[in-house]
Design an enzyme around this catalytic site. Sequence first.
Site, PDB file in Angstrom:
ATOM      1  N   TYR A 154      93.739  19.362  -5.179  1.00 53.76           N
ATOM      2  CA  TYR A 154      94.029  20.745  -5.683  1.00 53.76           C
ATOM      3  C   TYR A 154      92.695  21.405  -5.803  1.00 53.76           C
ATOM      4  O   TYR A 154      92.476  22.565  -5.085  1.00 53.76           O
ATOM      5  CB  TYR A 154      94.800  20.884  -6.863  1.00 53.76           C
ATOM      6  CG  TYR A 154      95.443  22.006  -7.260  1.00 53.76           C
ATOM      7  CD1 TYR A 154      96.403  22.720  -6.814  1.00 53.76           C
ATOM      8  CD2 TYR A 154      94.824  23.042  -8.223  1.00 53.76           C
ATOM      9  CE1 TYR A 154      96.793  23.926  -6.875  1.00 53.76           C
ATOM     10  CE2 TYR A 154      95.206  24.123  -8.362  1.00 53.76           C
ATOM     11  CZ  TYR A 154      96.184  24.611  -7.886  1.00 53.76           C
ATOM     12  OH  TYR A 154      96.869  26.073  -8.087  1.00 53.76           O
ATOM     13  N   LYS A 158      91.298  24.565  -3.251  1.00 50.94           N
ATOM     14  CA  LYS A 158      91.190  25.984  -3.803  1.00 50.94           C
ATOM     15  C   LYS A 158      89.812  26.253  -3.563  1.00 50.94           C
ATOM     16  O   LYS A 158      89.058  27.553  -3.410  1.00 50.94           O
ATOM     17  CB  LYS A 158      91.855  26.180  -5.151  1.00 50.94           C
ATOM     18  CG  LYS A 158      92.978  25.683  -5.394  1.00 50.94           C
ATOM     19  CD  LYS A 158      93.966  26.852  -4.651  1.00 50.94           C
ATOM     20  CE  LYS A 158      95.372  26.582  -4.886  1.00 50.94           C
ATOM     21  NZ  LYS A 158      96.201  27.644  -4.215  1.00 50.94           N
TER      22      LYS A 158
HETATM   23  P1  NAP Z   1     105.898  27.383  -6.991  1.00 49.99           P
HETATM   24  O1  NAP Z   1     106.505  28.058  -8.155  1.00 49.99           O
HETATM   25  O2  NAP Z   1     105.789  26.148  -6.942  1.00 49.99           O
HETATM   26  O3  NAP Z   1     105.884  28.269  -5.552  1.00 49.99           O
HETATM   27  C1  NAP Z   1     105.305  28.023  -4.396  1.00 49.99           C
HETATM   28  C2  NAP Z   1     106.000  28.498  -3.402  1.00 49.99           C
HETATM   29  O4  NAP Z   1     105.133  27.989  -2.008  1.00 49.99           O
HETATM   30  C3  NAP Z   1     107.186  28.059  -3.190  1.00 49.99           C
HETATM   31  O5  NAP Z   1     108.117  28.978  -2.800  1.00 49.99           O
HETATM   32  C4  NAP Z   1     107.221  26.786  -2.046  1.00 49.99           C
HETATM   33  O6  NAP Z   1     108.292  26.483  -1.225  1.00 49.99           O
HETATM   34  C5  NAP Z   1     106.215  27.486  -1.335  1.00 49.99           C
HETATM   35  N1  NAP Z   1     105.541  26.489  -0.596  1.00 49.99           N
HETATM   36  C6  NAP Z   1     105.146  25.117  -0.676  1.00 49.99           C
HETATM   37  N2  NAP Z   1     104.788  24.430   0.477  1.00 49.99           N
HETATM   38  C7  NAP Z   1     104.682  25.259   1.467  1.00 49.99           C
HETATM   39  C8  NAP Z   1     104.533  25.379   3.112  1.00 49.99           C
HETATM   40  N3  NAP Z   1     104.232  24.371   3.329  1.00 49.99           N
HETATM   41  N4  NAP Z   1     104.931  26.489   3.642  1.00 49.99           N
HETATM   42  C9  NAP Z   1     105.163  27.681   3.011  1.00 49.99           C
HETATM   43  N5  NAP Z   1     105.678  27.929   1.824  1.00 49.99           N
HETATM   44  C10 NAP Z   1     105.408  26.503   0.776  1.00 49.99           C
HETATM   45  O7  NAP Z   1     104.069  27.676  -7.353  1.00 49.99           O
HETATM   46  P2  NAP Z   1     103.463  29.216  -8.080  1.00 49.99           P
HETATM   47  O8  NAP Z   1     103.068  28.646  -9.230  1.00 49.99           O
HETATM   48  O9  NAP Z   1     104.199  30.220  -8.121  1.00 49.99           O
HETATM   49  O10 NAP Z   1     102.107  28.981  -7.255  1.00 49.99           O
HETATM   50  C11 NAP Z   1     101.578  30.100  -6.358  1.00 49.99           C
HETATM   51  C12 NAP Z   1     100.352  30.035  -5.982  1.00 49.99           C
HETATM   52  O11 NAP Z   1      99.589  30.307  -6.951  1.00 49.99           O
HETATM   53  C13 NAP Z   1      99.616  28.562  -5.448  1.00 49.99           C
HETATM   54  O12 NAP Z   1      99.051  28.608  -4.301  1.00 49.99           O
HETATM   55  C14 NAP Z   1      99.308  28.019  -6.587  1.00 49.99           C
HETATM   56  O13 NAP Z   1      98.124  27.095  -6.338  1.00 49.99           O
HETATM   57  C15 NAP Z   1      98.527  29.116  -7.308  1.00 49.99           C
HETATM   58  N6  NAP Z   1      98.255  29.107  -8.659  1.00 49.99           N
HETATM   59  C16 NAP Z   1      99.520  28.842  -9.379  1.00 49.99           C
HETATM   60  C17 NAP Z   1      99.104  28.721 -11.019  1.00 49.99           C
HETATM   61  C18 NAP Z   1      99.932  28.453 -11.976  1.00 49.99           C
HETATM   62  O14 NAP Z   1      99.546  28.520 -13.087  1.00 49.99           O
HETATM   63  N7  NAP Z   1     101.347  28.477 -11.663  1.00 49.99           N
HETATM   64  C19 NAP Z   1      97.589  29.113 -11.352  1.00 49.99           C
HETATM   65  C20 NAP Z   1      96.551  29.211 -10.305  1.00 49.99           C
HETATM   66  C21 NAP Z   1      96.872  29.124  -9.078  1.00 49.99           C
HETATM   67  P3  NAP Z   1     109.263  25.121  -1.848  1.00 49.99           P
HETATM   68  O15 NAP Z   1     110.124  25.877  -3.094  1.00 49.99           O
HETATM   69  O16 NAP Z   1     110.355  25.349  -0.457  1.00 49.99           O
HETATM   70  O17 NAP Z   1     108.432  24.130  -1.904  1.00 49.99           O
END
Ligand code: NAP
Length: 264
Positions: A154, A158
């Site tokens: 990860y 990133k």
């Molecule tokens: P999440 O709730 O798991 O949502 C991720 C979304 O991406 C889901 O809709 C998922 O679809 C989709 N996805 C996964 N693989 C994909 C692919 N191959 N093609 C298209 N869509 C895909 O994650 P989140 O927490 O909202 O995170 C969103 C972004 O923010 C990510 O890049 C993550 O690394 C970043 N981020 C998150 C946090 C945190 O604390 N949550 C912190 C820093 C950065 P499915 O449901 O079908 O898998």
Amino acid sequence: MPRPLDGELAVVTGAGKGIGEAIAVALADAGARVAVTSRRAEDAERVASALGAGHAGVGMDVSSSTAVAAAVGVIVDALGEPTVLVNNAGVNRIGPAETYADDDWELVVNTNLTGVFRACRAFGSRMLVAGRGTIVNVASIIGPVVGMPGRAAYAASKGGVVGLTRTLGVEWAGRGVRVNAVLPGPVLTPMVHDAIGRGIVDQADVVGRTPAGRFALPEDVARAVVLLCSADAGFVTGQTLVVDGGYTAYGAAHPGATITKAAE
Ligand code: NAP
């Protein structure tokens, strides 16, 4: 009253839930029409239909160049030429580096890093022809700013996104296309909320470590994305914006340790 993104057409990846859904809502509130995309078309369509008329939900799996190319065609036919791209889709697989599986590494890097490159290439090339556009990549503090045990793939993905952002930012700056990244700290998404409920994440630990005194909400990240997309950030490119309530700036030895003995 005019809104900052009136007249723009925004594409958001991984917008079927979580931070991506909040970004789609914020972009629409700021005046953009939104192509909501996600791995599963039904998730994208659900979010788009909640946004109302003028928006569309399209299945787009960023782990496949063929799927991205097909989705570009569908979006252009349905809505026109995108002027904003937000690369939000991401996955994580946590495990010790010494036994980390190749399959997990491939999945994480292919989705989080190569997926961002695929979408930048596919949509950015069209923006370059039009001579205008803006891209925001959702990276993380993990990798570019801090290390976190168990997250080798990860963090590498990133960190790679930040390198890609800087490179595209300078490569495309003279051709009307800006490229920036937001780096969120821990965000209270439904998944994290669930993890707190199951005792996997300690909410008090995160809040205590955050000078702002609370978890980030998806909307905090979404507002930063809108800012970078707007004309107010028109001379900002190749940059990273940390959205973490002071988490990474905090240098005290432990939560609450704000005054040192030496200062007395
Ligand atoms: P999440 O709730 O798991 O949502 C991720 C979304 O991406 C889901 O809709 C998922 O679809 C989709 N996805 C996964 N693989 C994909 C692919 N191959 N093609 C298209 N869509 C895909 O994650 P989140 O927490 O909202 O995170 C969103 C972004 O923010 C990510 O890049 C993550 O690394 C970043 N981020 C998150 C946090 C945190 O604390 N949550 C912190 C820093 C950065 P499915 O449901 O079908 O898998």
